[in-house]
Structure formats: C-alpha cells, structure tokens
Enzyme design. Structure first.
Site, PDB file in Angstrom:
ATOM      1  N   VAL A  76       0.875  -1.182   0.000  1.00 29.97           N
ATOM      2  CA  VAL A  76       0.000   0.000   0.000  1.00 29.97           C
ATOM      3  C   VAL A  76       0.908   1.226   0.000  1.00 29.97           C
ATOM      4  O   VAL A  76       1.857   1.307   0.795  1.00 29.97           O
ATOM      5  CB  VAL A  76      -0.934  -0.005   1.233  1.00 29.97           C
ATOM      6  CG1 VAL A  76      -1.745   1.283   1.298  1.00 29.97           C
ATOM      7  CG2 VAL A  76      -1.857  -1.223   1.203  1.00 29.97           C
ATOM      8  N   GLU A 108       5.513 -15.006   3.121  1.00 34.88           N
ATOM      9  CA  GLU A 108       6.692 -14.763   3.959  1.00 34.88           C
ATOM     10  C   GLU A 108       6.709 -13.289   4.328  1.00 34.88           C
ATOM     11  O   GLU A 108       6.290 -12.442   3.536  1.00 34.88           O
ATOM     12  CB  GLU A 108       8.004 -15.078   3.218  1.00 34.88           C
ATOM     13  CG  GLU A 108       8.319 -16.547   3.070  1.00 34.88           C
ATOM     14  CD  GLU A 108       7.724 -17.113   1.794  1.00 34.88           C
ATOM     15  OE1 GLU A 108       7.346 -16.308   0.915  1.00 34.88           O
ATOM     16  OE2 GLU A 108       7.621 -18.344   1.683  1.00 34.88           O
ATOM     17  N   ASN A 113       9.483  -6.793  10.157  1.00 33.37           N
ATOM     18  CA  ASN A 113       8.285  -6.093   9.673  1.00 33.37           C
ATOM     19  C   ASN A 113       7.097  -6.394  10.590  1.00 33.37           C
ATOM     20  O   ASN A 113       6.167  -7.123  10.254  1.00 33.37           O
ATOM     21  CB  ASN A 113       7.976  -6.489   8.227  1.00 33.37           C
ATOM     22  CG  ASN A 113       6.946  -5.577   7.577  1.00 33.37           C
ATOM     23  OD1 ASN A 113       6.304  -4.784   8.242  1.00 33.37           O
ATOM     24  ND2 ASN A 113       6.804  -5.708   6.262  1.00 33.37           N
ATOM     25  N   TYR A 120      -1.315  -9.449   9.477  1.00 35.64           N
ATOM     26  CA  TYR A 120      -1.560 -10.842   9.087  1.00 35.64           C
ATOM     27  C   TYR A 120      -2.104 -11.647  10.276  1.00 35.64           C
ATOM     28  O   TYR A 120      -3.012 -12.458  10.125  1.00 35.64           O
ATOM     29  CB  TYR A 120      -0.269 -11.477   8.559  1.00 35.64           C
ATOM     30  CG  TYR A 120       0.273 -10.823   7.314  1.00 35.64           C
ATOM     31  CD1 TYR A 120      -0.569 -10.352   6.313  1.00 35.64           C
ATOM     32  CD2 TYR A 120       1.649 -10.659   7.129  1.00 35.64           C
ATOM     33  CE1 TYR A 120      -0.067  -9.745   5.175  1.00 35.64           C
ATOM     34  CE2 TYR A 120       2.165 -10.062   5.989  1.00 35.64           C
ATOM     35  CZ  TYR A 120       1.299  -9.599   5.024  1.00 35.64           C
ATOM     36  OH  TYR A 120       1.794  -8.989   3.896  1.00 35.64           O
TER      37      TYR A 120
END
Ligand SMILES: CC(C)(COP(=O)(O)OP(=O)(O)OC[C@H]1O[C@@H](n2cnc3c(N)ncnc32)[C@H](O)[C@@H]1OP(=O)(O)O)[C@@H](O)C(=O)NCCC(=O)NCCS
Length: 160
Positions: A76, A108, A113, A120
């Site tokens: 994004v 992955e 991150n 997720y």
C-alpha cells in the site's frame, strides 16, 4: 473497513512505471522491473487497487499453486496506509484464491516487519516456521522470513 468506491484491476505491463514508483518508495530492497515482468509473464495473480478517483493506492502479486496461493507482494502506498486497504486487499485475495480452488494462502514476511505481521495475525494467519536468510538486508547481510499460512476456501475456519 476500507474507504468506499475502491476497486481492483489486473496489473498490465504498461502499469509498471507507476507500480515501481510505489515499490521503490516503500521498500529498502524493492522488487526489480524484471521481477514484475516475470510475474506477469508467468500468469500470476496481479491486481492493482484504485480509489474512487482512479488513483492507485496499492497492488498485490500472488502465485497460484496446487490448491494453494502464495502471496509474494502486498503493498500500500505510504500516504494511503493505515486506512484499512491492506485488510481489504487480503479480503479480495482470499476471495480470488478460493475461486481458483486454493485451500490455503501462504506468505513470507521479514522478522523486522512487525506492522505487516500484526496485520496478518489479526487477519487470522498463523506462523508456521522461518526461512533463514531469505531476504537481503543491510551491509550485504540477510534477514530471516517468518512463514505464515491461512486456511481459505471451503476448508477455512471463520476469521476473527
Ligand atoms: C503492511 C501493509 C500492506 C498494510 O497495509 P495498510 O493499508 O496500512 O493496512 P490496514 O490499514 O488494513 O491495517 C493497518 C492498520 O490500520 C488500522 N486501520 C484500519 N482501518 C482504519 C481506518 N479506517 N482508520 C484508521 N486506522 C485504520 C488497522 O487497525 C491497523 O492498525 P495497526 O497497524 O495500528 O494495528 C502496508 O503497511 C504496507 O504496504 N507496508 C509496506 C510494505 C509491506 O511491508 N508489505 C508487506 C510485506 S510482507
């Protein structure tokens, strides 16, 4: 909930300048033009997402496999982040994957991150392992990837 009026279209070769502008703005180790060209030539699922005014805000690339879908790139644009687009793009990917007969979505993500991992996890992905040195990192080093997976399609459990 993402903003109204958003839509997605297939990524085509003519989109790559725009797409690479976002990619290089977002990642310290961006995909190359060749990575995107190869993905399009391979027939991977590649969708650009646009707002009601037709402005790009993101894209995703996923590789279909046997009863599974592997998310390779979900991005994004910085000025559009934190508005629910990431989640909405996952919703569409899951719908498209299920329509292709996929029962599981894989991805992955860099161990560093944490923002993407949080998205997720909230979405329902579970960590299933790590790949050592999967990503390039600073000073010619490497960074591990967390492998995550989500059941989709007919065998999916309800998402939180
Ligand atoms: C990771 C990424 C795809 C997430 O996309 P996003 O559109 O920012 O994600 P969402 O908006 O759906 O969710 C992110 C946050 O926004 C919040 N949010 C969702 N809708 C919102 C709204 N209408 N108003 C305010 N906040 C909102 C979510 O709760 C979430 O909060 P948190 O991060 O504080 O926990 C995006 O940040 C990105 O492209 N990052 C760089 C590239 C990257 O890391 N890609 C993933 C590689 S594996």
């Amino acid at each position: 909930m993402a903003e109204g009026g958003v839509r997605s279209e297939p990524v085509v070769l003519a989109d790559l300048d725009m797409l690479l502008a976002i990619e290089t703005a977002v990642y310290p180790f961006p995909w190359s033009r060749g990575n995107f060209v190869d993905s399009l030539h391979a027939g991977y699922l590649a969708r650009k997402h646009l707002d009601a005014a037709g402005r790009w805000f993101g894209y995703c690339i996923a590789m279909p496999g046997v009863q599974e879908l592997h998310l390779l790139n979900l991005t994004v644009a910085p000025e559009h982040q934190h508005r629910g687009h990431g989640r909405a793009m996952l919703d569409e990917l899951v719908r498209r994957g299920a329509a292709l007969g996929a029962q599981r979505l894989w991805l992955e993500v860099r161990v560093s991150n944490e923002r993407a991992q949080a998205l997720y996890r909230r979405y329902g992905f579970r960590e299933v392992g790590q790949r050592r040195g999967y990503y390039p990192a600073g000073a010619a080093g490497r960074e591990n990837a967390i492998v995550m997976s989500l059941p989709i399609g007919a065998h999916a459990e309800p998402q939180p």
